[in-house]
Design a protein around this motif. Structure first.
Motif, PDB file in Angstrom:
ATOM      1  N   ALA A 178      32.931  44.860  44.058  1.00 59.85           N
ATOM      2  CA  ALA A 178      34.224  44.610  43.402  1.00 59.85           C
ATOM      3  C   ALA A 178      34.117  44.609  41.889  1.00 59.85           C
ATOM      4  O   ALA A 178      35.121  44.523  41.211  1.00 59.85           O
ATOM      5  N   GLY A 179      32.919  44.667  41.328  1.00 65.23           N
ATOM      6  CA  GLY A 179      32.751  44.681  39.885  1.00 65.23           C
ATOM      7  C   GLY A 179      32.599  43.282  39.326  1.00 65.23           C
ATOM      8  O   GLY A 179      32.281  42.334  40.035  1.00 65.23           O
ATOM      9  N   ALA A 180      32.837  43.130  38.019  1.00 62.67           N
ATOM     10  CA  ALA A 180      32.673  41.834  37.364  1.00 62.67           C
ATOM     11  C   ALA A 180      33.824  41.619  36.386  1.00 62.67           C
ATOM     12  O   ALA A 180      34.455  42.553  35.895  1.00 62.67           O
ATOM     13  N   LEU A 181      34.068  40.342  36.128  1.00 65.26           N
ATOM     14  CA  LEU A 181      35.186  39.951  35.275  1.00 65.26           C
ATOM     15  C   LEU A 181      34.692  39.752  33.835  1.00 65.26           C
ATOM     16  O   LEU A 181      33.609  39.228  33.594  1.00 65.26           O
ATOM     17  N   VAL A 182      35.509  40.176  32.878  1.00 68.40           N
ATOM     18  CA  VAL A 182      35.251  39.944  31.463  1.00 68.40           C
ATOM     19  C   VAL A 182      36.589  39.594  30.807  1.00 68.40           C
ATOM     20  O   VAL A 182      37.630  40.107  31.197  1.00 68.40           O
ATOM     21  N   VAL A 183      36.564  38.673  29.829  1.00 70.64           N
ATOM     22  CA  VAL A 183      37.794  38.274  29.126  1.00 70.64           C
ATOM     23  C   VAL A 183      37.773  38.938  27.748  1.00 70.64           C
ATOM     24  O   VAL A 183      36.841  38.743  26.965  1.00 70.64           O
ATOM     25  N   LEU A 184      38.827  39.720  27.476  1.00 72.97           N
ATOM     26  CA  LEU A 184      38.934  40.455  26.214  1.00 72.97           C
ATOM     27  C   LEU A 184      40.060  39.880  25.372  1.00 72.97           C
ATOM     28  O   LEU A 184      41.086  39.443  25.898  1.00 72.97           O
ATOM     29  N   SER A 185      39.886  39.886  24.055  1.00 68.37           N
ATOM     30  CA  SER A 185      40.931  39.466  23.123  1.00 68.37           C
ATOM     31  C   SER A 185      41.597  40.731  22.591  1.00 68.37           C
ATOM     32  O   SER A 185      40.978  41.515  21.857  1.00 68.37           O
ATOM     33  N   VAL A 186      42.871  40.927  22.988  1.00 66.38           N
ATOM     34  CA  VAL A 186      43.604  42.151  22.642  1.00 66.38           C
ATOM     35  C   VAL A 186      45.040  41.792  22.270  1.00 66.38           C
ATOM     36  O   VAL A 186      45.516  40.714  22.596  1.00 66.38           O
ATOM     37  N   PRO A 187      45.764  42.702  21.624  1.00 61.57           N
ATOM     38  CA  PRO A 187      47.187  42.469  21.383  1.00 61.57           C
ATOM     39  C   PRO A 187      47.958  42.411  22.701  1.00 61.57           C
ATOM     40  O   PRO A 187      47.521  42.932  23.719  1.00 61.57           O
ATOM     41  N   ARG A 188      49.109  41.778  22.663  1.00 58.42           N
ATOM     42  CA  ARG A 188      49.899  41.558  23.882  1.00 58.42           C
ATOM     43  C   ARG A 188      50.253  42.879  24.577  1.00 58.42           C
ATOM     44  O   ARG A 188      50.151  42.990  25.799  1.00 58.42           O
ATOM     45  N   ASP A 189      50.658  43.901  23.854  1.00 54.56           N
ATOM     46  CA  ASP A 189      51.007  45.187  24.465  1.00 54.56           C
ATOM     47  C   ASP A 189      49.799  45.829  25.143  1.00 54.56           C
ATOM     48  O   ASP A 189      49.918  46.422  26.216  1.00 54.56           O
ATOM     49  N   THR A 190      48.627  45.707  24.527  1.00 54.19           N
ATOM     50  CA  THR A 190      47.416  46.270  25.113  1.00 54.19           C
ATOM     51  C   THR A 190      47.041  45.514  26.383  1.00 54.19           C
ATOM     52  O   THR A 190      46.565  46.114  27.348  1.00 54.19           O
ATOM     53  N   ALA A 191      47.274  44.204  26.406  1.00 51.65           N
ATOM     54  CA  ALA A 191      46.995  43.416  27.614  1.00 51.65           C
ATOM     55  C   ALA A 191      47.857  43.898  28.775  1.00 51.65           C
ATOM     56  O   ALA A 191      47.378  44.021  29.914  1.00 51.65           O
ATOM     57  N   ARG A 192      49.118  44.225  28.490  1.00 51.44           N
ATOM     58  CA  ARG A 192      49.989  44.757  29.548  1.00 51.44           C
ATOM     59  C   ARG A 192      49.463  46.087  30.060  1.00 51.44           C
ATOM     60  O   ARG A 192      49.470  46.358  31.264  1.00 51.44           O
ATOM     61  N   ALA A 193      49.012  46.949  29.146  1.00 48.28           N
ATOM     62  CA  ALA A 193      48.477  48.251  29.555  1.00 48.28           C
ATOM     63  C   ALA A 193      47.214  48.085  30.392  1.00 48.28           C
ATOM     64  O   ALA A 193      46.990  48.827  31.349  1.00 48.28           O
ATOM     65  N   LEU A 194      46.370  47.092  30.051  1.00 47.64           N
ATOM     66  CA  LEU A 194      45.139  46.844  30.824  1.00 47.64           C
ATOM     67  C   LEU A 194      45.472  46.399  32.243  1.00 47.64           C
ATOM     68  O   LEU A 194      44.837  46.834  33.209  1.00 47.64           O
ATOM     69  N   VAL A 195      46.459  45.517  32.384  1.00 45.28           N
ATOM     70  CA  VAL A 195      46.852  45.046  33.717  1.00 45.28           C
ATOM     71  C   VAL A 195      47.367  46.208  34.551  1.00 45.28           C
ATOM     72  O   VAL A 195      47.010  46.373  35.723  1.00 45.28           O
ATOM     73  N   GLY A 196      48.199  47.044  33.956  1.00 51.28           N
ATOM     74  CA  GLY A 196      48.742  48.197  34.679  1.00 51.28           C
ATOM     75  C   GLY A 196      47.673  49.188  35.072  1.00 51.28           C
ATOM     76  O   GLY A 196      47.665  49.716  36.186  1.00 51.28           O
ATOM     77  N   ALA A 197      46.732  49.462  34.145  1.00 44.49           N
ATOM     78  CA  ALA A 197      45.666  50.417  34.448  1.00 44.49           C
ATOM     79  C   ALA A 197      44.712  49.860  35.489  1.00 44.49           C
ATOM     80  O   ALA A 197      44.202  50.601  36.339  1.00 44.49           O
ATOM     81  N   GLY A 198      44.452  48.539  35.466  1.00 48.11           N
ATOM     82  CA  GLY A 198      43.551  47.929  36.438  1.00 48.11           C
ATOM     83  C   GLY A 198      44.096  47.974  37.851  1.00 48.11           C
ATOM     84  O   GLY A 198      43.342  47.941  38.823  1.00 48.11           O
ATOM     85  N   ALA A 199      45.417  48.071  37.996  1.00 50.24           N
ATOM     86  CA  ALA A 199      46.033  48.125  39.322  1.00 50.24           C
ATOM     87  C   ALA A 199      45.905  49.501  39.956  1.00 50.24           C
ATOM     88  O   ALA A 199      45.886  49.605  41.180  1.00 50.24           O
ATOM     89  N   VAL A 200      45.821  50.576  39.167  1.00 51.87           N
ATOM     90  CA  VAL A 200      45.809  51.923  39.732  1.00 51.87           C
ATOM     91  C   VAL A 200      44.510  52.689  39.506  1.00 51.87           C
ATOM     92  O   VAL A 200      44.316  53.753  40.075  1.00 51.87           O
ATOM     93  N   ALA A 201      43.604  52.178  38.655  1.00 49.32           N
ATOM     94  CA  ALA A 201      42.381  52.924  38.344  1.00 49.32           C
ATOM     95  C   ALA A 201      41.203  51.971  38.222  1.00 49.32           C
ATOM     96  O   ALA A 201      41.358  50.761  38.103  1.00 49.32           O
ATOM     97  N   ARG A 202      40.002  52.537  38.258  1.00 52.68           N
ATOM     98  CA  ARG A 202      38.792  51.768  38.035  1.00 52.68           C
ATOM     99  C   ARG A 202      38.535  51.723  36.520  1.00 52.68           C
ATOM    100  O   ARG A 202      38.643  52.737  35.847  1.00 52.68           O
ATOM    101  N   LEU A 203      38.218  50.547  35.991  1.00 50.57           N
ATOM    102  CA  LEU A 203      38.012  50.369  34.560  1.00 50.57           C
ATOM    103  C   LEU A 203      36.523  50.300  34.234  1.00 50.57           C
ATOM    104  O   LEU A 203      35.738  49.719  34.978  1.00 50.57           O
ATOM    105  N   ALA A 204      36.164  50.894  33.106  1.00 51.78           N
ATOM    106  CA  ALA A 204      34.789  50.852  32.616  1.00 51.78           C
ATOM    107  C   ALA A 204      34.840  50.507  31.130  1.00 51.78           C
ATOM    108  O   ALA A 204      35.891  50.637  30.482  1.00 51.78           O
TER     109      ALA A 204
END
Length: 192
Positions: free
Chosen positions: A162-188
């Motif tokens: 399942a991978g591993a969790l990491v906490v990133l400090s990003v702008p609010r809009d980028t956080a929304r994009a990360l959540v959306g991308a994490g739902a449909v794609a694998r993140l690296a």
């Protein structure tokens, strides 16, 4: 000086005496040094341009130059002394107002699940990473560039691939994009 010194040499010798009567002009006095009178030719009247217009234009040019100079001076004073004047108008001891950044620019902590757990173990708080989304349908795309790693939680036990969790400090809009991308794609992540 005597009167005879002003008379021409030919008339000085034959100067009449005060008692004698005037006689007819002699031939020598007829040949004077002045040229004979000539008629003046006819010419059209001279028309001189209106001098008032020239003066008005000169005054207008001078006014424009003065106003341009004042505008440049005002701009220079605004640049140099603008902040000082603004601080003086607010009060010398008053600190400047600190406004919070707009909601779109606030930095938030976003937990992101990275597909490769071994890569997450290499990360430390303060590292800068790019988050890449690898979708099956298209080429990989960068979702977050230069995100700061805020925290790396302990690895979860019993989680296989399942991978591993990491906490990133990003702008609010980028956080929304990360959540959306994490739902449909694998993140690296890639280290910057």
């Amino acid at each position: 000086m005597s009167k005879s010194s002003f008379l021409p040499a030919s008339s000085a010798s034959s100067a009449p005496s005060a008692s004698s009567a005037p006689s007819a002009p002699s031939a020598s006095s007829a040949s004077s040094t002045c040229p004979p009178a000539r008629p003046v030719p006819s010419f059209p009247p001279l028309r001189v341009g209106r001098g008032g217009d020239r003066l008005r234009r000169a005054v207008r040019r001078r006014r424009r130059a003065a106003s341009a100079g004042l505008a440049v001076l005002a701009a220079a004073l605004a640049v140099v002394g603008g902040t000082e004047a603004a601080q003086a108008s607010r009060g010398a001891g008053a600190p400047p107002e600190v406004k919070p950044p707009p909601a779109a620019m606030r930095w938030v902590s976003a937990p992101v699940r990275i597909a490769d757990a071994a890569t997450v173990r290499l990360l430390r708080p303060g590292d800068r990473v790019d988050v890449v989304a690898a979708e099956r349908a298209g080429p990989p795309r960068v979702v977050a560039a230069g995100a700061r790693v805020a925290e790396v939680p302990d690895p979860e036990k019993g989680v296989g691939d399942a991978g591993a969790l990491v906490v990133l400090s990003v702008p609010r809009d980028t956080a929304r994009a990360l959540v959306g991308a994490g739902a449909v794609a694998r993140l690296a992540v890639t280290l910057c």
